[in-house]
Write an enzyme that holds these catalytic residues in place. Structure first.
Site, mmCIF file in Angstrom:
data_model
loop_
_atom_site.group_PDB
_atom_site.id
_atom_site.type_symbol
_atom_site.label_atom_id
_atom_site.label_comp_id
_atom_site.label_asym_id
_atom_site.label_seq_id
_atom_site.Cartn_x
_atom_site.Cartn_y
_atom_site.Cartn_z
ATOM 1 C CG ASP A 347 -2.401 -0.105 0.745
ATOM 2 O OD1 ASP A 347 -2.751 0.523 -0.270
ATOM 3 O OD2 ASP A 347 -3.182 -0.806 1.402
ATOM 4 C CB THR A 348 1.504 3.840 -1.604
ATOM 5 O OG1 THR A 348 2.187 5.072 -1.645
ATOM 6 C CG2 THR A 348 0.563 3.756 -2.774
ATOM 7 C CB ILE A 349 -0.927 8.110 0.631
ATOM 8 C CG1 ILE A 349 0.303 9.003 0.372
ATOM 9 C CG2 ILE A 349 -0.904 7.505 2.018
ATOM 10 C CD1 ILE A 349 0.052 10.203 -0.483
#
Length: 525
Positions: A347-349
Site C-alpha cells: 500500500d501507499t497514499i
C-alpha cells in the site's frame, strides 16, 4: 446511478476545484489551499505532506513520490520523478558476498535516499503559487497538535509496527502500543523539520542537522550512506509513456516506475472480448489474471532505472502483446511466473487535485512497506523508506543494485485523456497490484461504461505470490469456477488496494470518486 437501497457512496460534484485522497483532513486542506488562490500543485503538495502525519505507516518525508500534471490551458502531460537513489557506495556484489539473495527489508541496505522533499520543493518553486511556508503550515499544525487515528490506519498499525526499531517505536507508538481508532497521534520532530524546510527550502532537509540525524541512524546500523548522498539528491523532470485502449488514452510515469506494465496489460486485453463478459464473473477475472501474470513477468525482466531500461519499446509494442495474448488458455490457469527476488509492497497514499483552471495533478507518495524500513532517525523521527528492497541482487539484471541507481518502483500515478483532452487524473494504491488496478479501472470505465465511483467500488482479484486473492465482493460461485480453472483462490484479510479519481466532464463539472477501502473522500468547492 447507484442503488440507494444499498450501502455505498455517492460521487462528489463541484465546479471550482476538487481533491480526492485517502484521508479527509488532507482532502480538506487541499480544498482550503485552492480556495485561498493556490493551484492544483499547491493543493496536492499540502495534502500529500499532511498525509505523512495522518497515515504515517504509508508515507512520509523519508519517502519518494511520482507526479503527473498538466498546466492551465494545456493538455500536455508532464512527469516528475521524485524517487531517490541508492547511496554511492551500495553494491549488489557486497550483499551477494554475505550470502544474500534479496535485499533485507528492515536493514539499512534497503534505504534509498528520500526523494519526495526535493520534488515538493522543486514543484512548489516551478509550478506552484503560494510558496512552501503556506503549503507546509497545515502539516506543521497537525504534526504538533495531533491527528485522531482513522479506522483503516489503526487497522494497519499493529502489523506494520512490528518493523519499527527502538527509535521508531518511541516516535510511532503511543504509550508503547500501536495507535487505536480515535487516539491522537503527534509528530513534533517532523513538525520541526517541516518548519525548517518552510523557512530554508530543500537544504534544510538534505544538509545540516536533519541530514546528519538520518545518516547517523543508518551508519549506526552499518549503512554506507553519507551526507554527500543526501546533498546530491535531485528530482528528474521527464515525459510520460502512453497507450490507447479503445477510445481512451492512458498516460503513465516512465521507468523506474512500473506504469508501462498497465499499458502492456491493456494491450493484451485488447485481444479478448472483455466487454462481452460478465463484469464480475469468472471468465473476466480469469483472463485478467492470466494477462497480469504475463505483463508482470515482463515488468520483472525489463523495468529498472531509466538509464538501465533498454527494452521499454519492446514491452509496449503491439506485436509483443499479441504474442503474449496467444499464450492464454481461456479455460485454464497457467503457472505463475518465477517470483521476484526484489520486494513489492501492499500500500501507499495517492492524492489527485483539479483546480478552477483545470490543472490536474496525479501524485503518489510512499515509504514502501508499512512504516518503511522501520528505521527512524533518533532526534526528528523521520521514517526512512525501504525502497531499496525493490532492487534485484541478480548479477547483470537491469534492476541490479548499484550506487546512484534508482530501484524499480511500484508506485504509479495515472492520467486519462480522450480525444486529446485531459479527462481524469486517477491512482490505484496497492503496491504490486497497481498496474493491474489501473488496467481494471480503465476496463471498468471503457468496457462496461461504469461511472468512476462504481469502477472504484467494484470487487477486485489479484494473483500474487502463487495465490489468486479474490475479494469478498465476488460470489462464491465465481470463486469455485476460478478454482476449477486451476487458480489457487483465497480470500485476503485486507482489501486489495484503494483508489481515487476526478473526472473532468465536458460541461466543466468535476466528478470525484474515492475508495471505501480507505478512510478518505473526495471534496470540492
Amino acid at each position: 446511478m447507484r442503488d440507494f437501497h444499498k450501502p455505498g457512496r455517492s460521487a462528489v460534484y463541484a465546479s471550482n476545484g476538487m481533491c480526492a485522497t485517502s484521508h479527509p483532513l488532507a482532502a480538506k486542506v487541499a480544498v482550503d489551499i485552492l480556495s485561498r488562490g493556490g493551484n492544483a500543485m499547491d493543493a496536492a503538495i499540502a495534502g500529500a505532506v499532511l498525509l505523512g502525519i495522518c497515515e504515517p505507516q504509508m508515507t512520509g518525508i523519508g519517502g519518494d513520490c511520482f507526479v503527473l500534471y498538466n498546466l492551465p490551458g494545456s493538455d500536455q502531460i508532464h512527469a516528475l520523478n521524485g524517487s531517490g537513489r541508492a547511496p554511492a557506495a551500495a553494491k549488489a556484489a557486497d550483499l551477494r558476498a554475505r550470502g544474500l539473495s534479496a535485499v533485507p527489508l528492515n536493514g539499512p541496505e534497503a534505504v534509498t535516499i528520500p526523494g519526495a522533499v526535493d520534488a515538493f520543493c522543486h514543484l512548489s518553486e516551478t509550478v506552484g503559487r503560494l510558496g512552501l511556508d503556506a503549503l507546509l503550515a497545515p502539516a506543521i499544525h497537525y504534526a504538533e497538535e495531533g491527528v485522531p487515528v482513522a479506522p483503516r490506519v489503526a487497522f494497519d498499525w499493529p502489523i506494520a509496527g512490528k518493523s519499527l526499531n527502538a527509535d521508531g517505536r518511541r516516535h510511532y507508538m503511543i504509550d508503547g502500543q500501536p495507535a487505536r481508532v480515535g487516539q491522537i497521534f503527534r509528530a513534533p520532530g517532523q513538525a520541526e523539520v517541516l518548519r525548517r524546510i518552510a523557512r530554508d527550502g530543500r537544504k534544510a532537509f538534505y544538509e545540516g542537522e536533519v541530514a546528519q540525524d538520518m545518516v547517523g541512524a543508518l551508519t549506526a546500523l552499518g549503512g554506507v550512506h553519507t551526507e554527500q548522498d543526501f546533498a546530491a539528491t535531485r528530482c528528474t523532470p521527464t515525459d510520460p509513456v502512453g497507450g490507447q485502449y479503445k477510445h481512451m488514452d492512458l498516460l503513465e510515469h516512465p521507468p523506474n516506475g512500473q506504469g508501462a506494465t498497465a499499458i502492456l496489460m491493456l494491450n493484451i486485453l485488447k485481444h479478448f472480448d472483455i466487454s462481452g463478459m460478465a463484469p464480475f464473473g469468472s471468465q473476466r477475472a480469469h483472463i485478467e489474471t492470466e494477462v497480469a501474470k504475463l505483463a508482470y513477468d515482463a515488468r520483472n525482466r525489463f523495468i529498472a532505472d531509466a538509464d538501465h531500461t533498454s527494452r521499454l519499446q519492446h514491452m509496449l509494442a503491439p506485436e509483443t502483446a499479441a504474442k503474449l495474448a496467444a499464450l492464454i488458455d481461456p479455460k485454464r490457469a497457467m503457472p505463475s511466473a518465477a517470483p521476484l527476488t526484489e520486494s513489492v509492497h501492499k500500500d501507499t497514499i495517492y492524492i489527485t487535485v483539479v483546480d478552477k483552471d483545470r490543472m490536474a495533478v496525479s501524485l503518489i507518495y510512499s515509504i514502501f512497506h508499512g512504516f518503511g524500513s522501520g528505521i527512524a532517525s533518533p532526534k526528528f523521527g523521520i521514517l526512512l523508506q525501504n525502497r531499496g528492497a525493490g532492487f534485484s541482487l541478480t548479477e547483470g539484471h537491469a534492476n541490479e543494485m548499484l550506487g546512484g541507481k534508482r530501484p524499480m518502483h511500484t508506485i504509479i500515478p495515472g492520467m486519462l485523456k480522450q480525444d486529446g483532452r485531459v479527462v481524469m487524473p486517477f491512482g490505484v494504491m496497492g503496491g504490486a497490484y497497481q498496474p493491474n488496478g489501473h488496467a481494471r479501472f480503465v476496463s471498468n470505465l471503457v468496457d462496461f461504461g461504469m461511472e468512476p465511483q462504481d469502477a472504484i467500488d467494484a470487487p477486485r482479484a489479484f494473483c500474487d505470490a502463487g495465490e489468486m486473492r479474490v475479494e469478498r465482493g465476488y460470489a462464491d460461485s465465481v470463486r469455485q469456477e476460478l478454482a476449477d480453472m486451476g487458480h489457487n483462490v483465497v480470500t485476503p484479510e485486507q482489501p486489495i488496494g484503494g483508489a481515487q479519481a476526478i473526472l473532468i466532464r465536458e460541461d466543466g463539472v468535476l466528478e470525484g470518486a474515492s475508495d471505501p477501502r480507505k478512510d478518505g473522500c473526495a471534496l470540492g468547492y
